[in-house]
Write a protein that holds these residues in place. Structure first.
Motif, short mmCIF file in Angstrom:
data_model
loop_
_atom_site.label_atom_id
_atom_site.label_comp_id
_atom_site.label_asym_id
_atom_site.label_seq_id
_atom_site.Cartn_x
_atom_site.Cartn_y
_atom_site.Cartn_z
N THR A 1 -69.05 -26.67 -117.92
CA THR A 1 -70.28 -26.76 -117.16
C THR A 1 -70.32 -25.74 -116.04
OG1 THR A 1 -69.21 -28.47 -115.83
CG2 THR A 1 -70.74 -29.22 -117.50
N ILE B 1 -73.18 -24.70 -112.51
CA ILE B 1 -74.39 -25.09 -111.78
C ILE B 1 -75.54 -24.21 -112.24
CG2 ILE B 1 -75.49 -25.05 -109.50
CD1 ILE B 1 -72.85 -25.97 -108.34
N GLU C 1 -78.75 -22.47 -111.49
CA GLU C 1 -79.45 -22.03 -110.27
C GLU C 1 -80.89 -22.55 -110.24
OE1 GLU C 1 -80.05 -17.97 -107.64
OE2 GLU C 1 -79.57 -17.83 -109.77
N LEU D 1 -81.42 -26.26 -109.13
CA LEU D 1 -81.31 -26.64 -107.73
C LEU D 1 -82.70 -26.86 -107.15
CD1 LEU D 1 -78.61 -24.04 -106.62
CD2 LEU D 1 -78.27 -26.50 -106.86
N ALA E 1 -75.74 -30.92 -105.32
CA ALA E 1 -74.68 -29.91 -105.43
C ALA E 1 -73.61 -30.13 -104.38
CB ALA E 1 -75.28 -28.51 -105.30
N LYS F 1 -69.28 -30.90 -104.92
CA LYS F 1 -68.54 -29.68 -104.59
C LYS F 1 -67.03 -29.90 -104.60
CE LYS F 1 -67.88 -26.03 -101.19
NZ LYS F 1 -68.22 -25.48 -99.86
N VAL G 1 -77.62 -31.06 -111.63
CA VAL G 1 -77.62 -29.63 -111.31
C VAL G 1 -76.77 -28.83 -112.28
CG1 VAL G 1 -78.02 -30.10 -108.87
CG2 VAL G 1 -75.67 -29.79 -109.69
N PHE G 2 -76.21 -29.49 -113.28
CA PHE G 2 -75.33 -28.80 -114.21
C PHE G 2 -76.07 -28.25 -115.42
CE2 PHE G 2 -71.54 -31.29 -112.58
CZ PHE G 2 -70.99 -30.18 -111.98
N HIS H 1 -65.08 -21.52 -111.44
CA HIS H 1 -66.43 -22.06 -111.31
C HIS H 1 -67.20 -21.25 -110.27
CE1 HIS H 1 -65.37 -26.43 -112.73
NE2 HIS H 1 -65.61 -25.62 -113.75
N TYR I 1 -70.15 -21.42 -107.60
CA TYR I 1 -70.78 -22.52 -106.86
C TYR I 1 -71.80 -22.00 -105.85
CZ TYR I 1 -71.48 -26.42 -103.69
OH TYR I 1 -72.06 -27.42 -102.92
N TRP J 1 -73.62 -16.62 -104.98
CA TRP J 1 -72.63 -17.38 -105.72
C TRP J 1 -71.25 -17.17 -105.10
CZ3 TRP J 1 -73.98 -21.01 -108.96
CH2 TRP J 1 -75.17 -20.91 -109.69
#
Length: 476
Positions: free
Chosen positions: A64, A66, A68, A71, A82, A86, A290-291, A421, A423, A431
């Protein structure tokens, strides 16, 4: 002591669980103590995987990322969803202390489930009623206990094939209260108990007619789990035997290629022949929204007419690919499955790693059989190189079993490779890349500090003393 434990459990059930039947309605203390096999049958159903703790597994893994565009659109504030995920998503050593997303209770919630199945196993032999019903309940309870301990030891203990002598988790096999807590058993000891439970469960189920479709574990499910556990222990011949048994008793793979492309597909349903058990719970109030699927996962589908791509994933109105396989829109319906496709993959991998004759031919047969049920117009492949074949099978496993609680545990047994990942909690922010190093201590998770209050013998994992993880701003 047994009756006291059952009374405590009965009261616990009333106040903690909503229950699945009239058995858990509030009654007098005398009435809540189960006495008949039907009482235990109703009680056990409440410990049959009704929790959303498994979502932590794909937050940790590389399946997975996030999205964008998923969001929230506010540019001046972080998306709280998110923010909630975290700590786990960036592998922070204090992840359990800061989360409110529901993944921070995995340890305690799983032991509550184990408490329930232990109470059933404590009392079922003395309960009045039909012997076949008693055997089925016992088989279900043993299977569930093995499943729960497999989850726990792979979160909080080192990988079996890396260090089976490392500390695992406390091993509790009765519902009786322990005044001074329980020390951690080794990873190897936990695995032996898991095997004992699953083998005993499988033997009991073998003498009973198969049942499927009632949200309860069955014999085919247990044999799939056995093949999984044997694979993790690198007992390949036993992996193959357990997978053989599961495949023979299953209803067969669902042929996705025979389904119209516009089918409204929902994975966690017994309408699909390959689904042997549906379990778990959906939490809509979580950061899971959010994934999006990892880019590496989606590249598998390029150039293929693979029905998994259109059935398991979708583009929303924001033009961001979303995970549809676990269907968050079905809040009241369990959203996890154990499917016979896993048995094919377990067996294929075990064939390659075993010493059996024609092992690569047999492994290829399983791989091709699965793909024929997924990819329109698929033509069987031939792979001569053993290393390439193993990699192909493991890639297929990554795709086929995504978001079903496998990938994080598989990464551990593959040698704990480095993964990363990206984030951000706000669309307008850059990012930030967080990296889990090869053989990182955080591949074995720390215990939440709250659990030490109830178990003074528990020892913390070294990963709890790791420094805070910091990321690097990703250049465009």
């Amino acid at each position: 002591m047994k009756q006291l434990g059952l009374m405590i459990l009965g009261i616990f059930c009333i106040f903690l669980l909503n229950g699945c039947s009239d058995f858990l309605e509030e009654k007098s203390q005398d009435e809540v103590i189960p006495k008949t096999v039907e009482d235990y049958n109703e009680l056990l159903l409440n410990y049959m995987g009704y929790t959303d703790i498994w979502s932590v597994l794909y937050v940790l893994s590389d399946e997975t990322g996030i999205g964008e565009k998923l969001l929230r659109s506010d540019t001046d504030k972080d998306d709280y969803r998110a923010v909630e995920i975290k700590g786990v998503f960036t592998w922070q050593p204090d992840m359990w202390e800061t989360e409110s997303v529901g993944v921070n209770s995995a340890y305690e919630d799983t032991y509550k489930l184990i408490m329930g199945v232990n109470a059933v196993l404590d009392g079922i032999d003395e309960a009045t009623g039909d012997q076949k019903t008693r055997d089925r309940i016992k088989a279900e309870a043993l299977g569930m206990r093995g499943f729960y301990y497999f989850f726990l030891v792979n979160l909080y203990g080192e990988p079996y094939n890396y260090n089976k002598d490392a500390l695992g988790v406390p091993l509790k096999l009765t519902a009786a209260l322990e005044e001074n807590g329980i020390a951690r058993a080794t990873v190897g000891e936990i695995y032996e108990q898991i095997v004992n439970d699953l083998e005993a469960s499988s033997k009991l189920f073998s003498n009973l007619p198969k049942q499927r479709g009632d949200y309860r574990i069955n014999g085919t499910t247990v044999d799939i789990l056995l093949s999984r556990v044997y694979l993790f222990m690198e007992r390949y011949d036993e992996t193959i035997a357990a997978a053989d048994k599961a495949i023979q008793s299953a209803e067969g793979l669902t042929d996705y290629t025979a389904l119209p492309g516009d089918t409204e597909f929902f994975m966690p349903t017994y309408d699909h022949s390959e689904v042997e058990w549906v379990y778990g719970a959906v939490s809509l109030e979580s950061g899971m929204h959010v994934f999006a699927p990892a880019r590496e996962l989606m590249t598998y589908f390029e150039g293929k007419e693979d029905r998994r791509e259109i059935f398991w994933f979708e583009n929303n109105t924001k033009d961001e690919v979303q995970i549809n396989k676990i269907a968050y829109s079905y809040q009241s319906v369990p959203n996890n499955t154990i499917r016979v496709s896993e048995a094919y993959l377990n067996r294929a991998e075990a064939y390659v790693l075993s010493g059996q004759a024609n092992k690569n031919t047999l492994a290829l047969a399983d791989l091709n059989e699965l793909r024929r049920h997924r990819i329109v117009g698929y033509e069987d492949v031939t792979i001569a190189d053993e290393t390439e074949l193993l990699a192909e099978i493991r890639e297929e496993r990554y795709v086929e079993l995504c978001y079903e609680g496998h990938r994080w545990f598989d990464l551990r047994r593959y040698g704990m490779p480095s993964i990363s990942h990206d984030y951000k909690a706000r669309s307008s922010l850059p990012w930030v890349t967080y990296t889990l190093r090869e053989k990182d201590p955080l591949y074995t998770l720390p215990f939440p500090t709250t659990v030490f209050k109830n178990n003074i013998q528990l020892k913390q994992n070294p990963s709890a003393r790791e420094p805070e993880r910091t990321g690097e701003i990703k250049s465009n």
